[in-house]
Scaffold this motif. Structure first.
Motif, PDB file in Angstrom:
ATOM      1  N   LEU A 234       3.553   1.893  -3.829  1.00 21.67           N
ATOM      2  CA  LEU A 234       3.337   1.914  -2.414  1.00 21.67           C
ATOM      3  C   LEU A 234       4.043   0.811  -1.688  1.00 21.67           C
ATOM      4  CD1 LEU A 234       1.968   3.344  -0.003  1.00 21.67           C
ATOM      5  CD2 LEU A 234      -0.090   2.001  -0.557  1.00 21.67           C
TER       6      LEU A 234
ATOM      7  N   THR B 117      -4.141   4.570  -1.781  1.00 22.24           N
ATOM      8  CA  THR B 117      -4.271   4.080  -2.941  1.00 22.24           C
ATOM      9  C   THR B 117      -5.738   4.560  -3.587  1.00 22.24           C
ATOM     10  OG1 THR B 117      -5.451   1.742  -2.496  1.00 22.24           O
ATOM     11  CG2 THR B 117      -2.771   1.983  -2.699  1.00 22.24           C
TER      12      THR B 117
ATOM     13  N   GLN C 132       5.672   6.560  -0.692  1.00 22.71           N
ATOM     14  CA  GLN C 132       4.732   6.170  -1.751  1.00 22.71           C
ATOM     15  C   GLN C 132       5.129   7.097  -2.886  1.00 22.71           C
ATOM     16  OE1 GLN C 132       1.132   8.644  -1.089  1.00 22.71           O
ATOM     17  NE2 GLN C 132      -0.172   7.459  -2.414  1.00 22.71           N
TER      18      GLN C 132
END
Length: 266
Positions: A58, A92, A20
Motif C-alpha cells: 500500500l 490494511t 493498493q
C-alpha cells in the motif's frame, strides 16, 4: 509497464491518491518523503518485489504531492500524518511493515505513536526507515536558515529554495515549521514495540548520517539495526541500494512472521 491508475480516499475533504496491491501478510506500507511521490524509484521497486512475493503493498501521496489533491504549501506534518493514518486504517488488515523514506521515517514514527494511543500499536510489525528525517524542520532546516530566509518567512509566511529531487522548489512555510515543533519525536524515549532497521547513506548531504545515529539513541527499548552505506547518498536508489532495501524488508518479513505462515520470499 505503466502503473494502474490511482484510487482516491477523502480525508477531511481532501482526495488522497493511493495504490493498493492485494496479497498476503505481513503487508508492506510505503511512506514517502518531502516533495516525493508514490511513483518514485524505491516505491516502484518495492511494489514489484511485493508482487513477486505475493505480499500486500500500500502506498499513497500526501496532499500536495503526486496525484493527490490539495496545495503543497498548505501541508504540515500533522496533516500528512492524519492522511497516512486514514489510508492505513482503511486499507490494511493485520500486521504491517512500514517503510518510511526521509520525511516518511518521521511520519512512520508518529504513526506508531498515534496507533498506540488508540490501542492499535500492535498493527506495526516492523519499521524500515530509509535516511529517516525525524524533526527535520527544527533540526535540519531551521538552523540553516539565513537571515534573509527568516525574514521571508516572517513577512510572507514562507520561503523557497531549489530542490535536487523535483522541478518544483522546496517550500518551507511558517505553518510547517511551527507544526513540526508540535510533532517532535527526538525529545525523549521513542518506543515502537517492534524491530526497527535503518538504512542510511554516509554521503547523504540532506540528512547527515549522524542524524540517524541520534535517532538510534532515542530508541533504547526496541530491537534496532542500522546499516550505514559508506558511499550512499540521500536517494539510496542505485541498483545495489535497491537490492539492500529488499533484502532488509525480506529479513523483516522473516523476523515478524511465524515460520508456518511465512511466505516464500524470493
Amino acid at each position: 509497464m505503466n502503473p494502474p491508475p490511482p484510487q482516491f480516499l477523502a480525508v477531511n475533504g481532501i482526495e488522497i491518491a493511493f495504490r493498493q496491491r492485494q496479497g498476503g501478510g505481513p503487508g508492506i506500507v510505503w511512506l514517502g518523503g518531502y516533495r516525493s511521490d508514490m511513483l518514485g524509484t524505491k516505491a516502484e521497486w518495492l511494489d514489484q518485489w511485493a508482487e513477486s512475493n505475493g505480499l500486500a503493498f500500500l502506498r499513497h501521496d500526501y496532499s500536495g504531492h503526486g496525484e493527490s489533491r490539495g496545495e503543497f504549501r498548505d501541508g504540515t506534518i500533522s496533516l500528512w500524518l492524519e492522511q497516512s493514518i486514514g489510508v492505513f486504517r482503511q486499507f490494511t488488515t493485520g500486521p504491517q511493515i512500514v517503510v518510511g523514506s526521509s520525511m516518511g521515517g518521521w511520519i512512520a514514527l508518529r504513526l506508531v505513536e498515534e496507533l498506540q494511543k488508540i490501542g492499535e500499536g500492535g498493527r506495526i510489525a516492523g519499521l524500515v526507515l530509509i535516511a529517516p528525517a525525524p524533526d527535520f524542520t527544527s533540526e535540519l532546516v531551521e538552523p540553516q536558515l539565513t537571515n534573509d530566509q527568516r525574514r521571508q518567512i516572517a513577512e510572507r509566511g514562507s520561503m523557497e529554495e531549489p530542490s535536487e529531487y523535483s522541478p518544483e522548489p522546496y517550500i518551507y512555510t511558517r505553518k510547517l515549521l511551527e507544526d513540526g515543533r508540535a510533532n517532535q519525536v527526538l525529545k525523549g524515549v521513542i518506543q515502537t514495540d517492534c524491530p526497527v532497521h535503518i538504512l542510511q547513506g554516509m554521503e547523504d548531504e540532506d540528512v547527515p548520517y549522524r542524524h540517524a545515529l541520534r535517532l538510534v539513541d532515542h530508541l533504547p527499548v526496541d530491537d534496532v539495526t542500522i546499516t550505514l552505506v559508506r558511499d550512499g547518498d540521500h536517494r539510496l536508489s542505485r541498483p545495489q541500494d535497491l537490492e539492500l532495501l529488499t533484502r532488509t524488508v525480506s529479513s523483516m518479513v522473516d523476523r515478524t512472521t511465524p515460520p508456518l505462515s511465512r511466505p516464500h520470499i524470493q
